[in-house]
Design an enzyme around this catalytic site. Sequence first.
Site, mmCIF file in Angstrom:
data_model
loop_
_atom_site.group_PDB
_atom_site.id
_atom_site.type_symbol
_atom_site.label_atom_id
_atom_site.label_comp_id
_atom_site.label_asym_id
_atom_site.label_seq_id
_atom_site.Cartn_x
_atom_site.Cartn_y
_atom_site.Cartn_z
ATOM 1 N N ASN A 32 0.853 -1.171 0.000
ATOM 2 C CA ASN A 32 0.000 0.000 0.000
ATOM 3 C C ASN A 32 0.901 1.236 0.000
ATOM 4 O OD1 ASN A 32 -2.954 0.782 0.374
ATOM 5 N ND2 ASN A 32 -1.901 2.110 1.831
ATOM 6 N N SER A 34 0.798 3.920 1.619
ATOM 7 C CA SER A 34 1.266 4.247 2.976
ATOM 8 C C SER A 34 1.402 2.931 3.759
ATOM 9 C CB SER A 34 0.274 5.176 3.675
ATOM 10 O OG SER A 34 -0.975 4.546 3.753
ATOM 11 N N LYS A 75 -8.175 3.607 -6.448
ATOM 12 C CA LYS A 75 -9.199 4.460 -7.070
ATOM 13 C C LYS A 75 -9.018 4.509 -8.579
ATOM 14 C CE LYS A 75 -10.926 7.840 -3.802
ATOM 15 N NZ LYS A 75 -9.910 8.093 -2.746
ATOM 16 N N ASN A 102 -13.007 -0.300 -10.673
ATOM 17 C CA ASN A 102 -14.113 -0.041 -11.610
ATOM 18 C C ASN A 102 -13.640 0.926 -12.693
ATOM 19 O OD1 ASN A 102 -16.519 -1.451 -11.253
ATOM 20 N ND2 ASN A 102 -17.231 -0.101 -9.615
ATOM 21 N N SER A 128 -17.382 -7.718 -8.841
ATOM 22 C CA SER A 128 -18.643 -7.305 -8.222
ATOM 23 C C SER A 128 -18.898 -8.071 -6.936
ATOM 24 C CB SER A 128 -19.819 -7.536 -9.172
ATOM 25 O OG SER A 128 -21.015 -7.142 -8.520
ATOM 26 N N LYS A 182 -18.499 -5.556 -16.842
ATOM 27 C CA LYS A 182 -18.792 -5.090 -15.464
ATOM 28 C C LYS A 182 -19.607 -3.799 -15.499
ATOM 29 C CE LYS A 182 -19.059 -4.525 -11.102
ATOM 30 N NZ LYS A 182 -18.704 -3.332 -10.484
ATOM 31 N N HIS A 185 -23.091 -4.725 -16.190
ATOM 32 C CA HIS A 185 -23.614 -5.304 -14.936
ATOM 33 C C HIS A 185 -24.141 -4.182 -14.051
ATOM 34 C CE1 HIS A 185 -23.015 -5.942 -10.621
ATOM 35 N NE2 HIS A 185 -23.325 -7.216 -10.812
ATOM 36 N N ASN A 186 -23.358 -3.123 -13.915
ATOM 37 C CA ASN A 186 -23.783 -2.019 -13.047
ATOM 38 C C ASN A 186 -24.999 -1.286 -13.614
ATOM 39 O OD1 ASN A 186 -21.499 -2.743 -11.600
ATOM 40 N ND2 ASN A 186 -21.049 -0.623 -11.049
ATOM 41 N N GLU A 189 -27.792 -3.312 -12.728
ATOM 42 C CA GLU A 189 -27.982 -3.116 -11.274
ATOM 43 C C GLU A 189 -28.852 -1.865 -11.031
ATOM 44 O OE1 GLU A 189 -24.252 -3.306 -8.910
ATOM 45 O OE2 GLU A 189 -24.748 -1.322 -8.154
ATOM 46 N N LYS A 260 -21.943 6.834 -8.727
ATOM 47 C CA LYS A 260 -20.538 7.104 -8.954
ATOM 48 C C LYS A 260 -20.145 7.070 -10.430
ATOM 49 C CE LYS A 260 -18.865 4.315 -5.694
ATOM 50 N NZ LYS A 260 -19.927 3.953 -4.726
HETATM 51 C C1 6PG Z 1 -20.711 -4.155 -7.417
HETATM 52 C C2 6PG Z 1 -21.211 -2.748 -7.317
HETATM 53 C C3 6PG Z 1 -20.075 -1.820 -7.017
HETATM 54 C C4 6PG Z 1 -20.500 -0.469 -6.491
HETATM 55 C C5 6PG Z 1 -21.369 0.281 -7.435
HETATM 56 C C6 6PG Z 1 -22.169 1.349 -6.765
HETATM 57 O O1 6PG Z 1 -20.939 -4.732 -8.467
HETATM 58 O O2 6PG Z 1 -20.131 -4.636 -6.458
HETATM 59 O O3 6PG Z 1 -21.799 -2.381 -8.522
HETATM 60 O O4 6PG Z 1 -19.273 -1.745 -8.159
HETATM 61 O O5 6PG Z 1 -21.110 -0.624 -5.264
HETATM 62 O O6 6PG Z 1 -20.519 0.851 -8.381
HETATM 63 O O7 6PG Z 1 -22.483 2.248 -7.726
HETATM 64 P P1 6PG Z 1 -23.159 3.617 -7.481
HETATM 65 O O8 6PG Z 1 -22.423 4.315 -6.376
HETATM 66 O O9 6PG Z 1 -23.021 4.307 -8.796
HETATM 67 O O10 6PG Z 1 -24.561 3.300 -7.104
#
Ligand code: 6PG
Length: 482
Positions: A32, A34, A75, A102, A128, A182, A185-186, A189, A260
């Site tokens: 890491n 730090s 990040k 991500n 995920s 991925k 997937h989001n 979601e 996000k």
């Molecule tokens: C996952 C989630 C993860 C994250 C989301 C939240 O698959 O584990 O999708 O990647 O919790 O990106 O996204 P938002 O903050 O945009 O709702």
Amino acid sequence: AEANVGVVGLAAMGGSLARNLAHHGNKVAVFNRSWGRTEKLMAEHGSEGEFYPAKTMEEFVASLSKPRTAIIMVKAGEPTDSMINQLADLMEPGDIIVDAGNAHFPDTIRREKAISARGLHFVGCGVSGGEEGALKGPSMMPGGTKESWETLKPILESIVAKAEGEPCVTYIGANGAGHFVKMVHNGIEYSDMQLIAESYDLMRRGLGMSPSEIGDVFEAWNHTELESYLVEITAEVLHETDKKTGKPLVDVIVDHAGMKGTGTWTVQTALDLAVPVTGIAEAVFARGLSSQGELREEALKQHFEAGRSGLESMPLEERQAFVNDIREALYASKIVAYAQGFNEITAAAKEYGWDIDLAAVARIWRGGCIIRAKFLNLISDAFESGEANVSLLFAPYFKDALETADRSWRRVVSRAVNFGIPVPVFSSSLAYFDGLRSDRLPAALIQGQRDFFGAHTYQRTDEPGVFHTLWAEPGREEIKES
Ligand code: 6PG
């Protein structure tokens, strides 16, 4: 050099992933930026397995056996680029850098190009399942070279979730394919969550049910074809009471949904690919609308006339029937959102030259990830058999499900309109379905308008070629342009 794998970045996700690796017999180098964080991880969890904590990147790389495999979990954006470059400077041809954050797939494509030019392998890997998934078994979507997959396969298979005994990881495709999948997937979601929220809203504001009553409904739905992680946790959230006020917790949470960016990327990319992902788009916009505090406050002040529910007097039996309608509408809209998401993957695979096995994608989403759901079994079967080649909607099982839900779906959307309760994903999914199955669409009129004002031409139904009407000419002559 003892460690067979290393993790760079030991915040919540990275730390959990390193522990998961160690729990499954991997020898894990950890680094890491730090040292404090590395020390803390070792103090709290160092005894859980075989770790090789490193103070410097040089030490980290030196502790890895060849081919060196380093998983970066920092990040997205600049921090990722910086770690990749530091690692690449110290690594040797054949070594593997995995970005498990991500990342946006165009960044992954760019990075893969730069890193592979240096003889190293770069793998963009979607992960995920959140922090708990990272620790106990996520779903993983790696993209990169086939060669690097040979090395990664046993490592990743050791730590992912299992669905019906099968590991929830598969090689997705070259360069950015893993992060692309991925991302979708989001997006899915987002639409799943918004559909659940719309269902809740209809029961809450439409039928006047309490959060805990609605929680009971979701709990029951979790024993139907809707069985999924998101439905399960929805029941838990709705049953939660606020410690401070004694009210349902959902009532004290500010109703501005955060995001996000991955949902937005899914929609932006779909627009570029000209693939309608209306369910996902409306889910992203619904979060956006919820967070427009000033606009919403002003709208309230305007005292617009509210929709009428007329439900106060609805007999119990009819109310129960309506809850059942909502369940049907939720399932149908969910099928549409998944169909759209998979269409986006198909279009991208064509555009970017990826060979993506959609059945395998559905299979690795059955466990570990946020959208894990029972019906992904049916989706993977539909792709496996080729029945979903054109769209998931046309595979016999899903076609039947949509036909069964049809009346309910329409009742839900029309009642919601009457109540004045917004159901953007229910209604846009239905509109997509109705659009697809229309014999003639008003797009013909749009073509006429385009030809009128801009001579953009049109095609005829009865003759090949490109035509333009001389709209301003007397007698409106039509000319064949080619
Ligand atoms: C996952 C989630 C993860 C994250 C989301 C939240 O698959 O584990 O999708 O990647 O919790 O990106 O996204 P938002 O903050 O945009 O709702």
